[in-house]
Design a protein around this motif. Structure first.
Motif, PDB file in Angstrom:
ATOM      1  N   LEU A 159      10.167  49.438 -17.782  1.00  0.00           N
ATOM      2  CA  LEU A 159      11.329  50.120 -18.348  1.00  0.00           C
ATOM      3  C   LEU A 159      12.149  50.682 -17.198  1.00  0.00           C
ATOM      4  CD1 LEU A 159       9.473  52.079 -21.159  1.00  0.00           C
ATOM      5  CD2 LEU A 159      11.016  50.124 -21.461  1.00  0.00           C
ATOM      6  N   LEU A 160      13.427  50.400 -17.228  1.00  0.00           N
ATOM      7  CA  LEU A 160      14.282  50.822 -16.135  1.00  0.00           C
ATOM      8  C   LEU A 160      15.489  51.552 -16.700  1.00  0.00           C
ATOM      9  CD1 LEU A 160      14.970  50.649 -13.101  1.00  0.00           C
ATOM     10  CD2 LEU A 160      16.065  48.455 -13.587  1.00  0.00           C
ATOM     11  N   ALA A 161      15.512  52.861 -16.482  1.00  0.00           N
ATOM     12  CA  ALA A 161      16.670  53.646 -16.890  1.00  0.00           C
ATOM     13  C   ALA A 161      17.693  53.582 -15.759  1.00  0.00           C
ATOM     14  CB  ALA A 161      16.251  55.078 -17.172  1.00  0.00           C
ATOM     15  N   GLY A 162      18.925  53.556 -16.073  1.00  0.00           N
ATOM     16  CA  GLY A 162      19.973  53.492 -15.051  1.00  0.00           C
ATOM     17  C   GLY A 162      20.192  54.840 -14.410  1.00  0.00           C
ATOM     18  N   PRO A 163      21.263  54.958 -13.627  1.00  0.00           N
ATOM     19  CA  PRO A 163      21.531  56.195 -12.893  1.00  0.00           C
ATOM     20  C   PRO A 163      21.709  57.401 -13.811  1.00  0.00           C
ATOM     21  CG  PRO A 163      23.397  54.660 -12.748  1.00  0.00           C
ATOM     22  CD  PRO A 163      22.260  53.922 -13.389  1.00  0.00           C
ATOM     23  N   GLY A 165      20.296  57.716 -16.815  1.00  0.00           N
ATOM     24  CA  GLY A 165      19.271  57.801 -17.850  1.00  0.00           C
ATOM     25  C   GLY A 165      19.746  57.008 -19.049  1.00  0.00           C
ATOM     26  N   GLY A 166      19.601  57.556 -20.235  1.00  0.00           N
ATOM     27  CA  GLY A 166      20.019  56.825 -21.425  1.00  0.00           C
ATOM     28  C   GLY A 166      19.020  55.733 -21.740  1.00  0.00           C
ATOM     29  N   ARG A 167      19.480  54.738 -22.480  1.00  0.00           N
ATOM     30  CA  ARG A 167      18.574  53.675 -22.910  1.00  0.00           C
ATOM     31  C   ARG A 167      18.062  52.892 -21.719  1.00  0.00           C
ATOM     32  NH1 ARG A 167      18.296  51.170 -28.432  1.00  0.00           N
ATOM     33  NH2 ARG A 167      17.403  49.273 -27.578  1.00  0.00           N
ATOM     34  N   SER A 168      16.750  52.605 -21.727  1.00  0.00           N
ATOM     35  CA  SER A 168      16.155  51.862 -20.626  1.00  0.00           C
ATOM     36  C   SER A 168      16.344  50.366 -20.839  1.00  0.00           C
ATOM     37  CB  SER A 168      14.655  52.128 -20.551  1.00  0.00           C
ATOM     38  OG  SER A 168      14.414  53.493 -20.422  1.00  0.00           O
ATOM     39  N   ARG A 169      16.479  49.674 -19.748  1.00  0.00           N
ATOM     40  CA  ARG A 169      16.391  48.206 -19.796  1.00  0.00           C
ATOM     41  C   ARG A 169      14.932  47.816 -19.774  1.00  0.00           C
ATOM     42  NH1 ARG A 169      19.739  45.512 -15.152  1.00  0.00           N
ATOM     43  NH2 ARG A 169      18.609  43.704 -15.945  1.00  0.00           N
ATOM     44  N   GLN A 170      14.618  46.668 -20.345  1.00  0.00           N
ATOM     45  CA  GLN A 170      13.247  46.188 -20.346  1.00  0.00           C
ATOM     46  C   GLN A 170      13.165  44.965 -19.449  1.00  0.00           C
ATOM     47  OE1 GLN A 170      11.357  45.948 -24.099  1.00  0.00           O
ATOM     48  NE2 GLN A 170      12.239  47.871 -24.829  1.00  0.00           N
ATOM     49  N   VAL A 171      12.332  45.043 -18.441  1.00  0.00           N
ATOM     50  CA  VAL A 171      12.190  43.947 -17.486  1.00  0.00           C
ATOM     51  C   VAL A 171      10.760  43.403 -17.603  1.00  0.00           C
ATOM     52  CG1 VAL A 171      12.315  43.284 -15.042  1.00  0.00           C
ATOM     53  CG2 VAL A 171      13.782  45.127 -15.917  1.00  0.00           C
ATOM     54  N   PRO A 172      10.603  42.174 -18.097  1.00  0.00           N
ATOM     55  CA  PRO A 172       9.241  41.626 -18.216  1.00  0.00           C
ATOM     56  C   PRO A 172       8.677  41.311 -16.830  1.00  0.00           C
ATOM     57  CG  PRO A 172      10.876  40.181 -19.293  1.00  0.00           C
ATOM     58  CD  PRO A 172      11.639  41.237 -18.561  1.00  0.00           C
ATOM     59  N   LEU A 173       7.430  41.684 -16.616  1.00  0.00           N
ATOM     60  CA  LEU A 173       6.763  41.412 -15.334  1.00  0.00           C
ATOM     61  C   LEU A 173       5.519  40.580 -15.593  1.00  0.00           C
ATOM     62  CD1 LEU A 173       6.951  44.860 -13.499  1.00  0.00           C
ATOM     63  CD2 LEU A 173       8.342  42.801 -13.121  1.00  0.00           C
ATOM     64  N   SER A 174       5.414  39.480 -14.851  1.00  0.00           N
ATOM     65  CA  SER A 174       4.276  38.570 -15.012  1.00  0.00           C
ATOM     66  C   SER A 174       3.387  38.620 -13.795  1.00  0.00           C
ATOM     67  CB  SER A 174       4.773  37.133 -15.172  1.00  0.00           C
ATOM     68  OG  SER A 174       5.600  37.014 -16.281  1.00  0.00           O
ATOM     69  N   HIS A 175       2.201  38.079 -13.977  1.00  0.00           N
ATOM     70  CA  HIS A 175       1.244  37.893 -12.890  1.00  0.00           C
ATOM     71  C   HIS A 175       1.941  37.268 -11.669  1.00  0.00           C
ATOM     72  CE1 HIS A 175      -2.565  36.804 -11.005  1.00  0.00           C
ATOM     73  NE2 HIS A 175      -2.100  35.579 -10.854  1.00  0.00           N
ATOM     74  N   GLY A 176       1.838  37.933 -10.538  1.00  0.00           N
ATOM     75  CA  GLY A 176       2.400  37.388  -9.304  1.00  0.00           C
ATOM     76  C   GLY A 176       3.802  37.866  -8.973  1.00  0.00           C
ATOM     77  N   ASP A 177       4.412  38.621  -9.867  1.00  0.00           N
ATOM     78  CA  ASP A 177       5.784  39.082  -9.600  1.00  0.00           C
ATOM     79  C   ASP A 177       5.787  40.276  -8.647  1.00  0.00           C
ATOM     80  OD1 ASP A 177       6.700  37.168 -11.343  1.00  0.00           O
ATOM     81  OD2 ASP A 177       7.269  38.569 -12.927  1.00  0.00           O
ATOM     82  N   TRP A 188      15.854  56.228  -9.646  1.00  0.00           N
ATOM     83  CA  TRP A 188      16.019  56.007 -11.086  1.00  0.00           C
ATOM     84  C   TRP A 188      14.678  56.155 -11.802  1.00  0.00           C
ATOM     85  CZ3 TRP A 188      19.379  50.943 -11.647  1.00  0.00           C
ATOM     86  CH2 TRP A 188      20.672  51.206 -11.167  1.00  0.00           C
ATOM     87  N   ARG A 189      14.789  56.640 -13.043  1.00  0.00           N
ATOM     88  CA  ARG A 189      13.571  56.753 -13.848  1.00  0.00           C
ATOM     89  C   ARG A 189      13.132  55.367 -14.326  1.00  0.00           C
ATOM     90  NH1 ARG A 189      12.486  61.523 -16.531  1.00  0.00           N
ATOM     91  NH2 ARG A 189      12.825  60.702 -18.609  1.00  0.00           N
ATOM     92  N   HIS A 190      11.823  55.220 -14.406  1.00  0.00           N
ATOM     93  CA  HIS A 190      11.247  53.934 -14.815  1.00  0.00           C
ATOM     94  C   HIS A 190       9.851  54.191 -15.370  1.00  0.00           C
ATOM     95  CE1 HIS A 190      10.017  54.807 -10.725  1.00  0.00           C
ATOM     96  NE2 HIS A 190       8.867  54.253 -11.067  1.00  0.00           N
ATOM     97  N   GLY A 191       9.316  53.218 -16.058  1.00  0.00           N
ATOM     98  CA  GLY A 191       7.975  53.358 -16.623  1.00  0.00           C
ATOM     99  C   GLY A 191       7.448  51.998 -17.032  1.00  0.00           C
ATOM    100  N   VAL A 192       6.299  52.006 -17.680  1.00  0.00           N
ATOM    101  CA  VAL A 192       5.667  50.766 -18.132  1.00  0.00           C
ATOM    102  C   VAL A 192       5.244  50.952 -19.586  1.00  0.00           C
ATOM    103  CG1 VAL A 192       3.733  49.171 -17.775  1.00  0.00           C
ATOM    104  CG2 VAL A 192       4.851  50.223 -15.795  1.00  0.00           C
TER     105      VAL A 192
END
Ligand code: MD6
Ligand code: FE
Length: 216
Positions: A159-163, A165-177, A188-192
């Motif tokens: 989860l990636l919130a912009g500068p 905050g507000g709604r987070s973008r969702q960035v899929p992360l796979s094995h090896g990324d 920036w705020r972020h989470g999983v």
């Protein structure tokens, strides 16, 4: 030789392209050589086992962590900080393996951050259901240095919130990324999101994440 679309096929394309997810956030899909990295993680965890730490608010993290490097990130009732010693054993954290450091420096350089000099590598282990709430990495001294993140095993949604905050973008992360997180995005705020149940042939029922930082 050409592929179905008529474009040349290269069996030995050296490395994947860097994708700009946002300004300062670069995704290097498939960058991490898992067969090299996972045994090094196992060796670190032999010396400094994964454990679930307590947050300053008194909650136990769902994610289990360990560290390698000259300092490691820790949390307890007194707060978040970097410490030279593993609080469980009182011993220094295991050294950061040269191969891990070199991979992190290479990833940073591919994203435009030359001279990355990590002194800490936080290793997170997520079992299904484990998550990381939105946070900023602000316990480091020099925010000009990026953070380099490697994902292995079960997939995740970052989860990636912009500068603002507000709604987070969702960035899929796979094995090896790998992700390089710096520049304007460094604070920036972020989470999983909670990890979905599953099995990975190399890690079993878990996701492993390594984040390389310049802490001190
Ligand atoms: C994780 N990553 O992917 C947690 N922080 O498991 C982070 O919290 C993180 O990936 C700073 C920069 C990159 C990251
Ligand atoms: Fe973080």
């Amino acid at each position: 030789m050409t592929g179905a679309n008529g474009l040349p096929l290269f069996a030995d394309v050296p490395r994947p392209a860097a994708e700009a997810v946002a300004e300062g956030v670069t995704l290097l899909a498939g960058f991490v050589p898992a067969a090299d990295v996972l045994p090094l993680v196992a060796r670190v965890a032999d010396a400094a086992p994964f454990r679930r730490m307590t947050t300053p608010g008194g909650r136990r993290m769902s994610v289990a962590i360990t560290n390698c490097g000259s300092v490691g990130w820790v949390t307890d009732r007194d707060g978040y900080r970097y410490d030279r010693r593993d609080p469980e054993s009182g011993r220094p954290w295991p050294a950061m393996p040269d191969r891990l450091r070199a991979l992190a420096v290479d990833a940073a350089a591919r994203a435009g951050f030359d001279g990355f000099a990590p002194d800490a590598c936080l290793i997170n282990r997520y079992e299904p259901g484990a998550r990381l709430g939105l946070h900023r990495d602000e316990d480091e001294r020099d925010f000009a240095q990026p953070i380099v993140s490697f994902s292995l095993g079960l997939p995740a949604v970052f989860l990636l919130a912009g500068p603002k905050g507000g709604r987070s973008r969702q960035v899929p992360l796979s094995h090896g990324d790998a992700i390089v997180f710096g520049g304007p995005a460094r604070l920036w705020r972020h989470g999983v999101k909670p990890i979905a149940d599953g099995q990975h042939p190399l890690t079993g029922r878990c996701r492993i994440n390594l984040t390389f930082r310049r802490a001190l």
